[in-house]
Design a protein around this motif. Structure first.
Motif, PDB file in Angstrom:
ATOM      1  N   ASN A  45       0.816  -1.219   0.000  1.00  0.00           N
ATOM      2  CA  ASN A  45       0.000   0.000   0.000  1.00  0.00           C
ATOM      3  C   ASN A  45       0.847   1.267   0.000  1.00  0.00           C
ATOM      4  OD1 ASN A  45      -2.490  -1.315  -0.129  1.00  0.00           O
ATOM      5  ND2 ASN A  45      -2.557  -1.586   2.084  1.00  0.00           N
ATOM      6  N   LEU A  46       2.075   1.187   0.518  1.00  0.00           N
ATOM      7  CA  LEU A  46       2.989   2.331   0.506  1.00  0.00           C
ATOM      8  C   LEU A  46       3.760   2.447  -0.812  1.00  0.00           C
ATOM      9  CD1 LEU A  46       4.442   2.053   4.134  1.00  0.00           C
ATOM     10  CD2 LEU A  46       2.902   3.838   3.257  1.00  0.00           C
ATOM     11  N   GLY A  47       3.573   1.465  -1.709  1.00  0.00           N
ATOM     12  CA  GLY A  47       4.263   1.506  -2.996  1.00  0.00           C
ATOM     13  C   GLY A  47       5.718   1.081  -2.934  1.00  0.00           C
ATOM     14  N   ALA A  48       6.068   0.273  -1.957  1.00  0.00           N
ATOM     15  CA  ALA A  48       7.469  -0.136  -1.770  1.00  0.00           C
ATOM     16  C   ALA A  48       7.978  -1.057  -2.879  1.00  0.00           C
ATOM     17  CB  ALA A  48       7.639  -0.836  -0.414  1.00  0.00           C
ATOM     18  N   PHE A  49       7.088  -1.785  -3.521  1.00  0.00           N
ATOM     19  CA  PHE A  49       7.502  -2.768  -4.526  1.00  0.00           C
ATOM     20  C   PHE A  49       7.531  -2.133  -5.911  1.00  0.00           C
ATOM     21  CE2 PHE A  49       5.419  -5.086  -1.028  1.00  0.00           C
ATOM     22  CZ  PHE A  49       6.457  -5.929  -0.648  1.00  0.00           C
ATOM     23  N   LYS A  50       8.483  -1.228  -6.115  1.00  0.00           N
ATOM     24  CA  LYS A  50       8.573  -0.470  -7.359  1.00  0.00           C
ATOM     25  C   LYS A  50       9.181  -1.288  -8.503  1.00  0.00           C
ATOM     26  CE  LYS A  50       9.081   4.101  -5.179  1.00  0.00           C
ATOM     27  NZ  LYS A  50       8.071   3.821  -4.219  1.00  0.00           N
ATOM     28  N   ASN A  51      10.182  -2.071  -8.186  1.00  0.00           N
ATOM     29  CA  ASN A  51      10.874  -2.881  -9.189  1.00  0.00           C
ATOM     30  C   ASN A  51      10.532  -4.345  -8.964  1.00  0.00           C
ATOM     31  OD1 ASN A  51      12.356  -0.588 -10.198  1.00  0.00           O
ATOM     32  ND2 ASN A  51      13.584  -0.721  -8.331  1.00  0.00           N
ATOM     33  N   TYR A  52      10.652  -5.151 -10.019  1.00  0.00           N
ATOM     34  CA  TYR A  52      10.419  -6.586  -9.869  1.00  0.00           C
ATOM     35  C   TYR A  52      11.269  -7.324 -10.893  1.00  0.00           C
ATOM     36  CZ  TYR A  52       8.157 -10.853  -8.465  1.00  0.00           C
ATOM     37  OH  TYR A  52       7.933 -12.110  -7.959  1.00  0.00           O
TER      38      TYR A  52
END
Length: 154
Positions: free
Chosen positions: A105-112
């Motif tokens: 929800n905080l947008g921490a997973f920007k890259n994958y």
């Protein structure tokens, strides 16, 4: 993703209940014909979620490297766990998924970093696909735990 997190919380609630209602000796038992036990499967789902979300996003998992090495793919139980070790895994059932939900929800997973899963051959390319697969993966291991429970009672 709210629904996916709801599913994960309910599945983890089932695993939590299994830990609460299954004697320690049965959590550790590897029935004939099986290669692991109930508590290994539960530790494995905790670790797999961390690797498929945090690690593949280039982030630090919230569980220890020691736990990751014990329960990652292609491992098996190294011996019986104590009640304290089981409690540690049990405590991680909800804390890890709650943290993942917060970080999502905080947008921490920007890259994958894309990853092809061995069970289906599907390639995960983003955090949403990873979380959907985590729910499927945990369902597969729930089925395996049910088979273990049945084998133990026979």
């Amino acid at each position: 993703m709210d629904f996916t997190f709801q599913v994960l919380n309910k599945t983890r609630g089932i695993f939590n209940k299994i830990i609460d209602t299954t004697p320690l000796k049965d959590l550790n038992k590897i029935p004939t014909g099986f290669s692991n036990n109930i508590i290994w499967n539960i530790g494995h789902i905790v670790v797999s979620e961390q690797l498929l979300t945090y690690k593949l996003s280039g982030l630090q998992p919230t569980v220890s490297e020691n736990l990751i090495n014990k329960y990652r793919k292609d491992t098996k139980p190294e011996g019986e766990l104590s009640a304290e070790e089981v409690k540690e895994i049990q405590s991680l059932l909800f804390s890890t998924i709650e943290k993942t939900n917060q970080d999502y929800n905080l947008g921490a997973f920007k890259n994958y970093n894309s990853y092809t899963v061995s069970t289906s051959g599907n390639t995960l390319t983003n955090i949403e696909e990873a979380l959907q697969f985590v729910a499927i993966h945990e369902g597969l291991h729930y089925g395996y735990v049910l088979a273990l429970l049945k084998a133990i009672k026979n």
